[in-house]
Design an enzyme around this catalytic site. Structure first.
Site, PDB file in Angstrom:
ATOM      1  N   HIS A  59      -7.136  12.042  11.517  1.00  0.00           N
ATOM      2  CA  HIS A  59      -6.081  13.137  11.216  1.00  0.00           C
ATOM      3  C   HIS A  59      -5.762  14.247  12.265  1.00  0.00           C
ATOM      4  CE1 HIS A  59      -6.699  11.927   6.999  1.00  0.00           C
ATOM      5  NE2 HIS A  59      -5.666  12.501   6.670  1.00  0.00           N
TER       6      HIS A  59
ATOM      7  N   LYS B  92      -6.222  20.141  10.279  1.00  0.00           N
ATOM      8  CA  LYS B  92      -6.588  19.834   9.023  1.00  0.00           C
ATOM      9  C   LYS B  92      -8.182  20.596   8.727  1.00  0.00           C
ATOM     10  CE  LYS B  92      -7.564  16.025   5.826  1.00  0.00           C
ATOM     11  NZ  LYS B  92      -6.935  16.768   4.352  1.00  0.00           N
TER      12      LYS B  92
HETATM   13  N1  NAI Z   1      -1.712  14.440  -1.368  1.00  0.00           N
HETATM   14  C1  NAI Z   1      -1.014  14.080  -0.272  1.00  0.00           C
HETATM   15  O1  NAI Z   1      -0.268  13.135   0.107  1.00  0.00           O
HETATM   16  C2  NAI Z   1      -1.286  15.075   0.954  1.00  0.00           C
HETATM   17  C3  NAI Z   1      -1.988  16.192   0.709  1.00  0.00           C
HETATM   18  N2  NAI Z   1      -2.214  17.020   1.718  1.00  0.00           N
HETATM   19  C4  NAI Z   1      -3.192  18.239   1.435  1.00  0.00           C
HETATM   20  O2  NAI Z   1      -2.094  19.041   1.149  1.00  0.00           O
HETATM   21  C5  NAI Z   1      -2.928  20.484   1.539  1.00  0.00           C
HETATM   22  C6  NAI Z   1      -1.765  21.288   2.227  1.00  0.00           C
HETATM   23  O3  NAI Z   1      -1.701  20.694   3.675  1.00  0.00           O
HETATM   24  P1  NAI Z   1      -0.712  21.243   4.913  1.00  0.00           P
HETATM   25  O4  NAI Z   1       0.543  21.444   4.308  1.00  0.00           O
HETATM   26  O5  NAI Z   1      -1.090  20.494   6.066  1.00  0.00           O
HETATM   27  O6  NAI Z   1      -1.393  22.613   4.922  1.00  0.00           O
HETATM   28  P2  NAI Z   1      -0.995  23.985   5.573  1.00  0.00           P
HETATM   29  O7  NAI Z   1      -1.825  24.724   5.869  1.00  0.00           O
HETATM   30  O8  NAI Z   1       0.381  23.645   6.568  1.00  0.00           O
HETATM   31  O9  NAI Z   1      -0.186  24.516   4.186  1.00  0.00           O
HETATM   32  C7  NAI Z   1      -0.756  25.331   3.431  1.00  0.00           C
HETATM   33  C8  NAI Z   1       0.151  26.304   2.955  1.00  0.00           C
HETATM   34  O10 NAI Z   1      -0.552  27.232   1.877  1.00  0.00           O
HETATM   35  C9  NAI Z   1      -0.153  28.482   1.966  1.00  0.00           C
HETATM   36  N3  NAI Z   1      -0.830  29.095   0.897  1.00  0.00           N
HETATM   37  C10 NAI Z   1      -2.218  29.482   1.100  1.00  0.00           C
HETATM   38  N4  NAI Z   1      -2.633  30.310  -0.160  1.00  0.00           N
HETATM   39  C11 NAI Z   1      -1.401  30.320  -0.989  1.00  0.00           C
HETATM   40  C12 NAI Z   1      -1.283  30.618  -2.305  1.00  0.00           C
HETATM   41  N5  NAI Z   1      -2.283  31.461  -3.006  1.00  0.00           N
HETATM   42  N6  NAI Z   1      -0.352  30.430  -2.929  1.00  0.00           N
HETATM   43  C13 NAI Z   1       0.764  29.865  -2.215  1.00  0.00           C
HETATM   44  N7  NAI Z   1       0.600  29.237  -0.742  1.00  0.00           N
HETATM   45  C14 NAI Z   1      -0.638  29.613  -0.452  1.00  0.00           C
HETATM   46  C15 NAI Z   1      -0.534  28.717   3.576  1.00  0.00           C
HETATM   47  O11 NAI Z   1       0.069  30.187   3.498  1.00  0.00           O
HETATM   48  C16 NAI Z   1       0.157  27.515   3.944  1.00  0.00           C
HETATM   49  O12 NAI Z   1       1.573  28.025   4.186  1.00  0.00           O
HETATM   50  C17 NAI Z   1      -4.196  20.180   2.154  1.00  0.00           C
HETATM   51  O13 NAI Z   1      -5.201  19.956   1.230  1.00  0.00           O
HETATM   52  C18 NAI Z   1      -3.804  18.770   2.589  1.00  0.00           C
HETATM   53  O14 NAI Z   1      -5.113  17.954   2.637  1.00  0.00           O
HETATM   54  C19 NAI Z   1      -1.430  16.953   2.724  1.00  0.00           C
HETATM   55  C20 NAI Z   1      -0.697  15.910   3.092  1.00  0.00           C
HETATM   56  C21 NAI Z   1      -0.557  14.692   2.289  1.00  0.00           C
HETATM   57  O1  LIG Z   2      -4.208  17.201   5.392  1.00  0.00           O
HETATM   58  C1  LIG Z   2      -3.503  16.193   5.517  1.00  0.00           C
HETATM   59  O2  LIG Z   2      -2.886  16.107   6.660  1.00  0.00           O
HETATM   60  C2  LIG Z   2      -3.830  15.183   4.598  1.00  0.00           C
HETATM   61  N1  LIG Z   2      -4.584  15.086   3.746  1.00  0.00           N
HETATM   62  C3  LIG Z   2      -4.536  14.531   2.711  1.00  0.00           C
HETATM   63  C4  LIG Z   2      -6.180  14.116   2.342  1.00  0.00           C
HETATM   64  O3  LIG Z   2      -6.895  14.905   2.745  1.00  0.00           O
HETATM   65  O4  LIG Z   2      -6.411  12.907   2.047  1.00  0.00           O
HETATM   66  C5  LIG Z   2      -3.690  13.410   2.475  1.00  0.00           C
HETATM   67  C6  LIG Z   2      -3.262  12.581   3.909  1.00  0.00           C
HETATM   68  O5  LIG Z   2      -4.515  12.191   4.329  1.00  0.00           O
HETATM   69  C7  LIG Z   2      -2.716  14.055   4.724  1.00  0.00           C
END
Ligand code: NAI
Ligand SMILES: O=C(O)C1=N[C@H](C(=O)O)C[C@H](O)C1
Length: 250
Positions: A135, A139
């Site tokens: 990644h 992350k």
């Molecule tokens: N299931 C999937 O397909 C995917 C899951 N993820 C997961 O999604 C999550 C977010 O990833 P990113 O966008 O890369 O992180 P990021 O750090 O860019 O975004 C997180 C956002 O949440 C906000 N935040 C923090 N506390 C908050 C609250 N109480 N209420 C509302 N917003 C709040 C932050 O200010 C930030 O803007 C991670 O856990 C990641 O692993 C990421 C990509 C794909």
């Molecule tokens: O943080 C990310 O970027 C991602 N988070 C998810 C995970 O922890 O599996 C999904 C994807 O891998 C991207």
């Protein structure tokens, strides 16, 4: 066509920004709220939101989803870090709001969902299996939610097939050299500038190896899965874990 009113939580984040754009561009969906840190999730019902998408941080996602359930708003959740205990607490919340649907999915990319399914299918036929996730270095959690989910599925398939522990003669290893142990499956996490989200599942037998690899080069790869879930979750009350449950994979 009736319009579905959608809110995005974590809207300023990497995934949240991409989801906001995808919802704005999607026919039949209307973005009614884009919340981030310090906004009040408990007042979301005032916006008329019917479904909320949560891509926030592991430490807040459970509180967000609980607040959504209590307001009767369906939830599509991509944030990682969910434990079995937290999922049980959601089930208790949902029992009091039986019309509400919540989907928690470790990965919304269709290829990643299929890779996890293929790994689970293959696991019983191989002596060894290890997972490598790669990644971007911003992350927060390691190993990834997807890698954990993959390893758990491999372990379940091996246990159902009556397989024992994998061969491994290591008696001395530097800290972390053999990765994390997820239900007996080794999981290795790489963080590298330039990467987005990638996973390799390595399966080995004497004289052969099967490699299942998935690459998300761009966060748009998650959007078809997210939009599919947003449209489907209203017809699926209760807790669903994994996008595969909405894809009719058999
Ligand atoms: N299931 C999937 O397909 C995917 C899951 N993820 C997961 O999604 C999550 C977010 O990833 P990113 O966008 O890369 O992180 P990021 O750090 O860019 O975004 C997180 C956002 O949440 C906000 N935040 C923090 N506390 C908050 C609250 N109480 N209420 C509302 N917003 C709040 C932050 O200010 C930030 O803007 C991670 O856990 C990641 O692993 C990421 C990509 C794909
Ligand atoms: O943080 C990310 O970027 C991602 N988070 C998810 C995970 O922890 O599996 C999904 C994807 O891998 C991207």
């Amino acid at each position: 066509m009736t319009t579905l009113r959608v809110a995005v939580l974590g809207a300023a984040g990497r995934m949240g920004r991409t989801v906001v754009e995808a919802v704005q561009d999607a026919p039949g969906l209307e973005l009614v709220a884009a919340l981030d840190r310090d906004d009040d999730v408990a007042a979301l019902a005032d916006t008329g939101a019917q479904v909320a998408v949560d891509f926030t941080v592991p430490s807040v996602t459970e509180a967000n989803v609980t607040a959504l359930i209590r307001q009767g708003i369906h939830a599509v959740v991509g944030t990682t870090g969910w434990t079995d205990e937290a999922l049980d607490r959601l089930r208790t919340e949902l029992a009091a709001q039986p019309q509400v649907g919540v989907l928690i999915a470790p990965n919304f990319a269709l290829g990643a969902v299929l890779a996890m399914r293929f790994a689970a299918m293959a696991a019983r036929w191989f002596e060894s299996a290890e997972v490598v996730e790669l990644h971007h270095p911003d992350k927060a959690d390691a190993p990834s939610g997807t890698a954990r989910h993959t390893a758990e599925a491999i372990a379940r398939a091996r246990s159902q097939a009556g397989l024992g522990p994998m061969p491994d003669a290591t008696t001395s290893a530097a800290d972390g050299a053999r990765g994390a142990d997820v239900d007996g499956v080794r999981v290795h996490a790489v963080r590298l500038r330039g990467l987005t989200a990638h996973e390799e599942i390595l399966l080995g037998n004497p004289g052969e190896q099967l490699t299942i690899r998935h690459d998300s080069f761009d966060r748009v790869s998650f959007m078809p899965g997210v939009l599919h879930a947003v449209r489907a979750i209203g017809d699926r009350p209760g807790l669903t874990v994994g996008l595969d449950q909405l894809l009719d994979l058999g």
